[in-house]
Design a protein around this motif. Sequence first.
Motif, mmCIF file in Angstrom:
data_model
loop_
_atom_site.group_PDB
_atom_site.id
_atom_site.type_symbol
_atom_site.label_atom_id
_atom_site.label_comp_id
_atom_site.label_asym_id
_atom_site.label_seq_id
_atom_site.Cartn_x
_atom_site.Cartn_y
_atom_site.Cartn_z
ATOM 1 N N GLU A 103 0.841 -1.214 -0.113
ATOM 2 C CA GLU A 103 -0.124 0.011 -0.159
ATOM 3 C C GLU A 103 0.830 1.212 -0.134
ATOM 4 N N ASP A 104 2.219 0.907 0.452
ATOM 5 C CA ASP A 104 2.913 2.251 0.614
ATOM 6 C C ASP A 104 3.492 2.567 -0.855
ATOM 7 N N LEU A 105 3.507 1.708 -1.715
ATOM 8 C CA LEU A 105 4.165 1.928 -3.089
ATOM 9 C C LEU A 105 3.365 2.809 -4.042
ATOM 10 N N GLU A 106 3.946 3.977 -4.741
ATOM 11 C CA GLU A 106 3.299 4.584 -5.563
ATOM 12 C C GLU A 106 3.986 4.587 -6.957
ATOM 13 N N ARG A 107 3.214 4.702 -8.112
ATOM 14 C CA ARG A 107 3.685 4.745 -9.352
ATOM 15 C C ARG A 107 4.654 6.015 -9.615
ATOM 16 N N ARG A 108 6.060 5.704 -10.187
ATOM 17 C CA ARG A 108 6.860 6.554 -10.211
ATOM 18 C C ARG A 108 7.316 6.853 -11.870
ATOM 19 N N PRO A 109 7.753 7.944 -12.278
ATOM 20 C CA PRO A 109 8.226 7.931 -13.625
ATOM 21 C C PRO A 109 9.142 7.187 -14.083
ATOM 22 N N PRO A 110 9.144 6.856 -15.547
ATOM 23 C CA PRO A 110 10.323 6.027 -16.050
ATOM 24 C C PRO A 110 11.569 6.648 -16.092
ATOM 25 N N VAL A 111 12.838 6.053 -15.713
ATOM 26 C CA VAL A 111 13.774 6.539 -16.096
ATOM 27 C C VAL A 111 14.496 5.985 -17.535
ATOM 28 N N VAL A 112 14.609 6.932 -18.355
ATOM 29 C CA VAL A 112 15.260 6.713 -19.959
ATOM 30 C C VAL A 112 16.408 6.970 -20.359
ATOM 31 N N THR A 113 17.109 6.251 -20.783
ATOM 32 C CA THR A 113 18.496 6.475 -21.312
ATOM 33 C C THR A 113 18.330 6.595 -22.872
ATOM 34 N N VAL A 114 18.876 7.471 -23.398
ATOM 35 C CA VAL A 114 18.811 7.666 -24.845
ATOM 36 C C VAL A 114 20.427 7.140 -25.231
ATOM 37 N N MET A 115 20.403 5.986 -26.054
ATOM 38 C CA MET A 115 21.788 5.628 -26.714
ATOM 39 C C MET A 115 21.966 5.222 -27.980
ATOM 40 N N GLY A 116 23.010 5.003 -28.358
ATOM 41 C CA GLY A 116 23.169 4.966 -30.082
ATOM 42 C C GLY A 116 24.577 5.314 -30.346
ATOM 43 N N HIS A 117 24.645 5.137 -31.912
ATOM 44 C CA HIS A 117 26.042 5.597 -32.470
ATOM 45 C C HIS A 117 26.097 6.965 -32.254
ATOM 46 N N ALA A 274 6.711 1.313 -20.576
ATOM 47 C CA ALA A 274 6.971 1.257 -19.164
ATOM 48 C C ALA A 274 5.491 0.508 -18.320
ATOM 49 N N ASP A 275 4.452 0.875 -18.760
ATOM 50 C CA ASP A 275 3.109 0.481 -18.083
ATOM 51 C C ASP A 275 3.226 -1.083 -18.739
ATOM 52 N N ALA A 276 3.326 -1.362 -19.862
ATOM 53 C CA ALA A 276 3.313 -3.013 -20.200
ATOM 54 C C ALA A 276 4.215 -3.716 -19.520
ATOM 55 N N GLU A 277 5.360 -3.763 -19.519
ATOM 56 C CA GLU A 277 6.535 -4.473 -19.078
ATOM 57 C C GLU A 277 7.204 -4.129 -17.653
ATOM 58 N N LEU A 278 6.793 -3.046 -17.186
ATOM 59 C CA LEU A 278 7.551 -2.783 -15.610
ATOM 60 C C LEU A 278 6.689 -2.398 -14.778
ATOM 61 N N ASP A 279 7.013 -2.870 -13.576
ATOM 62 C CA ASP A 279 5.918 -2.360 -12.304
ATOM 63 C C ASP A 279 6.932 -1.382 -11.713
ATOM 64 N N LEU A 280 6.628 0.007 -12.242
ATOM 65 C CA LEU A 280 7.497 1.120 -11.627
ATOM 66 C C LEU A 280 6.856 1.871 -10.575
ATOM 67 N N ARG A 281 7.283 1.178 -9.383
ATOM 68 C CA ARG A 281 6.592 1.868 -8.146
ATOM 69 C C ARG A 281 7.582 1.915 -7.087
ATOM 70 N N ALA A 282 7.397 3.230 -6.325
ATOM 71 C CA ALA A 282 8.597 2.950 -5.254
ATOM 72 C C ALA A 282 7.793 3.747 -4.007
ATOM 73 N N ALA A 343 13.065 15.940 -3.300
ATOM 74 C CA ALA A 343 13.092 15.059 -4.421
ATOM 75 C C ALA A 343 12.568 13.893 -4.295
ATOM 76 N N GLY A 344 11.429 13.576 -5.111
ATOM 77 C CA GLY A 344 10.938 12.042 -4.846
ATOM 78 C C GLY A 344 11.462 11.129 -5.987
ATOM 79 N N PRO A 345 11.009 9.568 -5.987
ATOM 80 C CA PRO A 345 11.410 8.786 -6.795
ATOM 81 C C PRO A 345 11.395 9.267 -8.236
ATOM 82 N N SER A 346 12.508 8.909 -8.918
ATOM 83 C CA SER A 346 12.831 9.128 -10.414
ATOM 84 C C SER A 346 13.236 10.571 -10.637
#
Length: 611
Positions: A103-117, A274-282, A343-346
């Motif tokens: 019950e203490d866990l709340e949704r947090r924003p995804p942390v995204v890395t931009v990668m490539g050549h 993020a919504d489909a594959e990850l359970d992003l809560r903190a 500053a909260g999660p993410s």
Amino acid sequence: MQAPNVIGGVRLPDGGGKTVRLRRGASLSDFAEKINADPAALVQALFNLGEMVTATASVPEETLQLLGAEINYVVDVVSPEDEDRELLESFDLQFGEDEGSEEDLERRPPVVTVMGHVDHGKTRLLDTIRKANVGSGEAGGITQGIGAYQVPLTIEDRERRITFLDTPGHEAFTAMRARGAKSTDIAILVVAADDGVMPQTVEAINHAKAADVPIVVAVNKIDKPEAQPDKIRGQLTEYGLIPEEYGGDTMFVDISAKQGQHIDELLEAVVLTADAELDLRANPEMDAQGLAIESHLDRGRGPVATVIVQRGTLRVGDSIVVGDTFGRVRRMVDEYGNDVEEAGPSRPVQVQGLNGVPGAGDNLLVVEDDRVARQIAAQRDARKRSAQQARSRKRVSLADLDAVLKETSTLNLILKGDNAGSVEALEESLLKIEMDDEVELNIIDRGVGAVTQTNVTLASASDAVIIAFNVRAEGKATEEANAEGVDIRYYTVIYRAIEEVEQALTGMLKPIYEEREVGAAEIRATFRASAIGLIAGCMVESGKVRRGASVRLIRDGNVIADNAKITSLRREKDDVTEVSAGYECGMVLSYPNIEVGDRIEVFEQVEVPRT
């Protein structure tokens, strides 16, 4: 056959297969204490195995395991992660776990890395998303540090947030990109539609997969006439990234970062993934935990660390420990320079108040008070130094002792940079330079911030060159460097530094000489002169013979003398410097044992360029 606990006459306790846990960089004294043995006996035992180590020096992991196997102990060198976990547990702390109930866990924003050549448009994409131009201020257009930014967006009438990490694009920053992947939830892989899959694209895929991070592919530069988005999809299937339209589970979005096309669709794809594959809560109510993404030394503000809070809430006034640094949060600012109280999660923020510059990737923990923070930081610092000593210590065995005692060429370097990630990436890249056994690269110190007098003094004492990356020398340091003749090299792009160090190492190599034949002569008669000694009357058969040249004396096909000299050369009664083929001459050799019929080969050593 000797018993397993006797090595070269040194008797040691038999472990009976017991496991001994040792930290990285442990010394023989640490090992001896664990098994109730005399450290001197372990030193002697290791010497008999061909390794020379003092009792208090940090010992590499494989050496400890070799010694342990010989005396019937299984040596378990504790991994850095286990070591840190055990240290925190001793203070009743845990890193990486949310406290409280579901019950203490709340949704947090995804942390995204931009990668490539490099040059595929990563920074331009972030600029477009943030509506700010960062790339124009970067040397060579290459991102040289890690930044973190949070952007708001609206999806299906709901406000959502995404935190972006901007990781550098140059190939030398592999380590930094790897760290970016490990601190992120989702990776956006940017591939240029007019270029295709390149080496760093593959690196980025490997880093993301190693960190078990979902990938969203942004096919960039679709505005160009030569763009082939379908070709990119086909190429990436070879690396396990199958587009959804091909029946796979990877989302591909065609974009133009320059024109701002389909950016909203890309952000939506990130949120859907993020919504489909990850359970992003903190749990935002617990003491904060997070990661230092980047850090640098600011002249006015002191050590500044860019951190991402992963769980809990970080507040001004909290006592924190970040890697081997500690302090109290004196001030926090967001990516726009605005002060924030918490500053909260993410949430990415810049933190001031630490006693030093932490390493990029170090974990952040809020602890109960400054005393605990200081104790944890001190133990981490001691452990880090021991591990560094063990890694940098050059192992000397009896077999190569002779070579070590001979003069070797060593290039000592001191690295200074604008932030911790750049210094780490520069060090890793320099240590990867392939060198000949004749030369050695030794990084004696590294740090963040301007070049100081202390750096110059150390460089002067150890004949080191200072590499300054995106930083300058302070006034007094410049004066001292000029007075002491210390070379400070300034760079703004990393590969130029690597290139010049590589050239310097090549210049330190001893020259290679190749033997070239100059001429040949045959001894037809010998004459003895009381003042000179034995004179060889010769016919020059090919090439030339020169006074002072090196010669090889051959008799019946065997080499009698391999490096004699022509000390005197005469043509009839005149002293000459050389005689050509077809002419007779008289010569005196430094090797006196000559006979009629001996063949003289004249040669010289010519320096040849290294390939």
